[in-house]
Design a protein around this motif. Structure first.
Motif, PDB file in Angstrom:
ATOM      1  N   GLN A  10      37.520  19.225  62.207  1.00  0.00           N
ATOM      2  CA  GLN A  10      36.087  19.304  62.482  1.00  0.00           C
ATOM      3  C   GLN A  10      35.661  20.748  62.765  1.00  0.00           C
ATOM      4  OE1 GLN A  10      33.845  16.995  62.068  1.00  0.00           O
ATOM      5  NE2 GLN A  10      32.184  18.320  62.738  1.00  0.00           N
ATOM      6  N   THR A  11      36.458  21.446  63.553  1.00  0.00           N
ATOM      7  CA  THR A  11      36.158  22.849  63.858  1.00  0.00           C
ATOM      8  C   THR A  11      36.173  23.687  62.585  1.00  0.00           C
ATOM      9  OG1 THR A  11      37.094  22.612  66.066  1.00  0.00           O
ATOM     10  CG2 THR A  11      36.894  24.846  65.218  1.00  0.00           C
ATOM     11  N   ALA A  12      37.139  23.421  61.717  1.00  0.00           N
ATOM     12  CA  ALA A  12      37.210  24.141  60.447  1.00  0.00           C
ATOM     13  C   ALA A  12      35.963  23.877  59.604  1.00  0.00           C
ATOM     14  CB  ALA A  12      38.466  23.740  59.679  1.00  0.00           C
ATOM     15  N   LEU A  13      35.510  22.631  59.566  1.00  0.00           N
ATOM     16  CA  LEU A  13      34.307  22.299  58.797  1.00  0.00           C
ATOM     17  C   LEU A  13      33.084  23.019  59.355  1.00  0.00           C
ATOM     18  CD1 LEU A  13      32.825  20.744  56.600  1.00  0.00           C
ATOM     19  CD2 LEU A  13      32.671  18.803  58.185  1.00  0.00           C
ATOM     20  N   GLU A  14      32.947  23.065  60.667  1.00  0.00           N
ATOM     21  CA  GLU A  14      31.812  23.762  61.272  1.00  0.00           C
ATOM     22  C   GLU A  14      31.846  25.248  60.931  1.00  0.00           C
ATOM     23  OE1 GLU A  14      32.137  22.777  65.408  1.00  0.00           O
ATOM     24  OE2 GLU A  14      31.685  20.665  65.050  1.00  0.00           O
ATOM     25  N   ARG A  15      33.015  25.848  61.015  1.00  0.00           N
ATOM     26  CA  ARG A  15      33.147  27.270  60.697  1.00  0.00           C
ATOM     27  C   ARG A  15      32.875  27.526  59.212  1.00  0.00           C
ATOM     28  NH1 ARG A  15      37.906  27.725  62.427  1.00  0.00           N
ATOM     29  NH2 ARG A  15      39.041  27.923  60.486  1.00  0.00           N
ATOM     30  N   LEU A  16      33.418  26.688  58.344  1.00  0.00           N
ATOM     31  CA  LEU A  16      33.209  26.844  56.906  1.00  0.00           C
ATOM     32  C   LEU A  16      31.744  26.658  56.526  1.00  0.00           C
ATOM     33  CD1 LEU A  16      36.343  24.979  55.514  1.00  0.00           C
ATOM     34  CD2 LEU A  16      35.936  27.444  55.565  1.00  0.00           C
ATOM     35  N   SER A  17      31.046  25.749  57.209  1.00  0.00           N
ATOM     36  CA  SER A  17      29.620  25.532  56.936  1.00  0.00           C
ATOM     37  C   SER A  17      28.824  26.801  57.201  1.00  0.00           C
ATOM     38  CB  SER A  17      29.077  24.394  57.795  1.00  0.00           C
ATOM     39  OG  SER A  17      29.730  23.192  57.475  1.00  0.00           O
ATOM     40  N   GLY A  18      29.137  27.490  58.281  1.00  0.00           N
ATOM     41  CA  GLY A  18      28.459  28.742  58.588  1.00  0.00           C
ATOM     42  C   GLY A  18      28.778  29.834  57.585  1.00  0.00           C
ATOM     43  N   ILE A  19      30.031  29.912  57.157  1.00  0.00           N
ATOM     44  CA  ILE A  19      30.441  30.922  56.177  1.00  0.00           C
ATOM     45  C   ILE A  19      29.738  30.686  54.845  1.00  0.00           C
ATOM     46  CG2 ILE A  19      32.396  31.740  54.795  1.00  0.00           C
ATOM     47  CD1 ILE A  19      34.147  31.198  57.301  1.00  0.00           C
ATOM     48  N   VAL A  20      29.718  29.434  54.391  1.00  0.00           N
ATOM     49  CA  VAL A  20      29.067  29.111  53.118  1.00  0.00           C
ATOM     50  C   VAL A  20      27.557  29.378  53.204  1.00  0.00           C
ATOM     51  CG1 VAL A  20      28.473  27.192  51.573  1.00  0.00           C
ATOM     52  CG2 VAL A  20      30.833  27.519  52.324  1.00  0.00           C
ATOM     53  N   ALA A  21      26.941  29.032  54.324  1.00  0.00           N
ATOM     54  CA  ALA A  21      25.511  29.308  54.502  1.00  0.00           C
ATOM     55  C   ALA A  21      25.240  30.807  54.464  1.00  0.00           C
ATOM     56  CB  ALA A  21      25.005  28.707  55.810  1.00  0.00           C
ATOM     57  N   ASP A  22      26.098  31.602  55.092  1.00  0.00           N
ATOM     58  CA  ASP A  22      25.939  33.058  55.056  1.00  0.00           C
ATOM     59  C   ASP A  22      26.029  33.588  53.628  1.00  0.00           C
ATOM     60  OD1 ASP A  22      25.596  33.319  57.800  1.00  0.00           O
ATOM     61  OD2 ASP A  22      27.719  33.759  58.182  1.00  0.00           O
ATOM     62  N   GLN A  23      26.978  33.061  52.850  1.00  0.00           N
ATOM     63  CA  GLN A  23      27.122  33.500  51.459  1.00  0.00           C
ATOM     64  C   GLN A  23      25.879  33.152  50.640  1.00  0.00           C
ATOM     65  OE1 GLN A  23      30.711  31.732  49.936  1.00  0.00           O
ATOM     66  NE2 GLN A  23      32.039  32.931  51.274  1.00  0.00           N
ATOM     67  N   ILE A  24      25.353  31.956  50.847  1.00  0.00           N
ATOM     68  CA  ILE A  24      24.166  31.531  50.101  1.00  0.00           C
ATOM     69  C   ILE A  24      22.972  32.410  50.454  1.00  0.00           C
ATOM     70  CG2 ILE A  24      22.486  29.658  49.820  1.00  0.00           C
ATOM     71  CD1 ILE A  24      24.862  27.693  50.132  1.00  0.00           C
ATOM     72  N   VAL A  25      22.746  32.646  51.734  1.00  0.00           N
ATOM     73  CA  VAL A  25      21.604  33.450  52.156  1.00  0.00           C
ATOM     74  C   VAL A  25      21.743  34.886  51.648  1.00  0.00           C
ATOM     75  CG1 VAL A  25      20.409  34.419  54.169  1.00  0.00           C
ATOM     76  CG2 VAL A  25      21.025  32.008  54.123  1.00  0.00           C
ATOM     77  N   ALA A  26      22.944  35.437  51.684  1.00  0.00           N
ATOM     78  CA  ALA A  26      23.149  36.799  51.186  1.00  0.00           C
ATOM     79  C   ALA A  26      22.836  36.888  49.699  1.00  0.00           C
ATOM     80  CB  ALA A  26      24.578  37.253  51.460  1.00  0.00           C
ATOM     81  N   ARG A  27      23.263  35.891  48.925  1.00  0.00           N
ATOM     82  CA  ARG A  27      23.002  35.908  47.473  1.00  0.00           C
ATOM     83  C   ARG A  27      21.522  35.712  47.181  1.00  0.00           C
ATOM     84  NH1 ARG A  27      21.773  37.069  43.319  1.00  0.00           N
ATOM     85  NH2 ARG A  27      22.584  36.413  41.307  1.00  0.00           N
ATOM     86  N   VAL A  28      20.860  34.849  47.923  1.00  0.00           N
ATOM     87  CA  VAL A  28      19.423  34.651  47.737  1.00  0.00           C
ATOM     88  C   VAL A  28      18.663  35.921  48.136  1.00  0.00           C
ATOM     89  CG1 VAL A  28      17.416  33.334  48.530  1.00  0.00           C
ATOM     90  CG2 VAL A  28      19.524  32.145  47.939  1.00  0.00           C
ATOM     91  N   ALA A  29      19.122  36.599  49.178  1.00  0.00           N
ATOM     92  CA  ALA A  29      18.480  37.845  49.601  1.00  0.00           C
ATOM     93  C   ALA A  29      18.629  38.921  48.525  1.00  0.00           C
ATOM     94  CB  ALA A  29      19.075  38.320  50.922  1.00  0.00           C
ATOM     95  N   ARG A  30      19.804  39.001  47.899  1.00  0.00           N
ATOM     96  CA  ARG A  30      19.974  39.963  46.803  1.00  0.00           C
ATOM     97  C   ARG A  30      19.060  39.619  45.641  1.00  0.00           C
ATOM     98  NH1 ARG A  30      26.218  39.874  46.927  1.00  0.00           N
ATOM     99  NH2 ARG A  30      25.702  38.165  45.564  1.00  0.00           N
ATOM    100  N   TYR A  31      18.910  38.327  45.357  1.00  0.00           N
ATOM    101  CA  TYR A  31      17.976  37.914  44.306  1.00  0.00           C
ATOM    102  C   TYR A  31      16.563  38.367  44.660  1.00  0.00           C
ATOM    103  CZ  TYR A  31      14.459  35.081  42.090  1.00  0.00           C
ATOM    104  OH  TYR A  31      13.317  34.692  41.446  1.00  0.00           O
TER     105      TYR A  31
END
Length: 169
Positions: A138-159
């Motif tokens: 569960q802890t891994a899923l919570e951490r991974l969710s934040g990492i994936v969200a950060d990647q998505i926001v960074a890519r959308v910001a570059r767009y």
């Protein structure tokens, strides 16, 4: 004396950076192209527990507060695989992988303006306590969710920074 020399060197180096083409991603502050685009994105519902975690992480980072001009559609693939196996076929190590395929849809015309993927993985030790293993997953899923969200926001910001007229209401 040494502090003055360091300050002079820092100022000299900062002058060279302006010619290399680097631009601040969030230049223009709250009214800049990136911030205004990120604030105009609504996150479509994502199914499952991992979807709930990623959607909340995205909403926290996007700060949607006005009229939506874009919709972010996200599809997740959440897998846990056993890696280390003992002689008695019991698993000693797991790998949790969270992958996302996301599309940024322009609500004015329905066109997909960005189609990309993001993902990360985490290793989990399987211990004698089933509760501890579930808590680690569960802890891994919570951490991974934040990492994936950060990647998505960074890519959308570059767009948003590079797209013509993307930040203009």
């Amino acid at each position: 004396m040494r502090a003055v020399a360091l300050l002079a060197a820092a100022l000299a180096l900062s002058g060279t950076l302006s010619g290399c083409g680097l631009r601040p991603l969030y230049g223009g502050g709250p009214n800049g192209a990136v911030r205004s685009t990120l604030a105009a994105i609504e996150v479509a519902p994502i199914s499952g527990q991992s979807g709930w975690l990623v959607a909340n992480a995205l909403k926290d980072r996007l700060d949607h507060g006005g009229t939506a001009r874009f919709r972010l559609d996200v599809t997740l693939d959440d897998q846990i695989t056993g890696l280390g196996v003992k002689r008695d076929d019991s698993v000693t190590r797991e790998r949790r992988i969270l992958r996302a395929r996301y599309q940024l849809v322009d609500l004015a015309n329905g066109n997909v303006v960005l189609d990309a993927t993001a993902g990360s993985d985490a290793g989990i030790d399987v211990v004698g306590s089933e509760y501890a293993t579930i808590a680690a997953e569960q802890t891994a899923l919570e951490r991974l969710s934040g990492i994936v969200a950060d990647q998505i926001v960074a890519r959308v910001a570059r767009y948003a920074q590079t797209a013509p007229g993307a930040g203009n209401p």
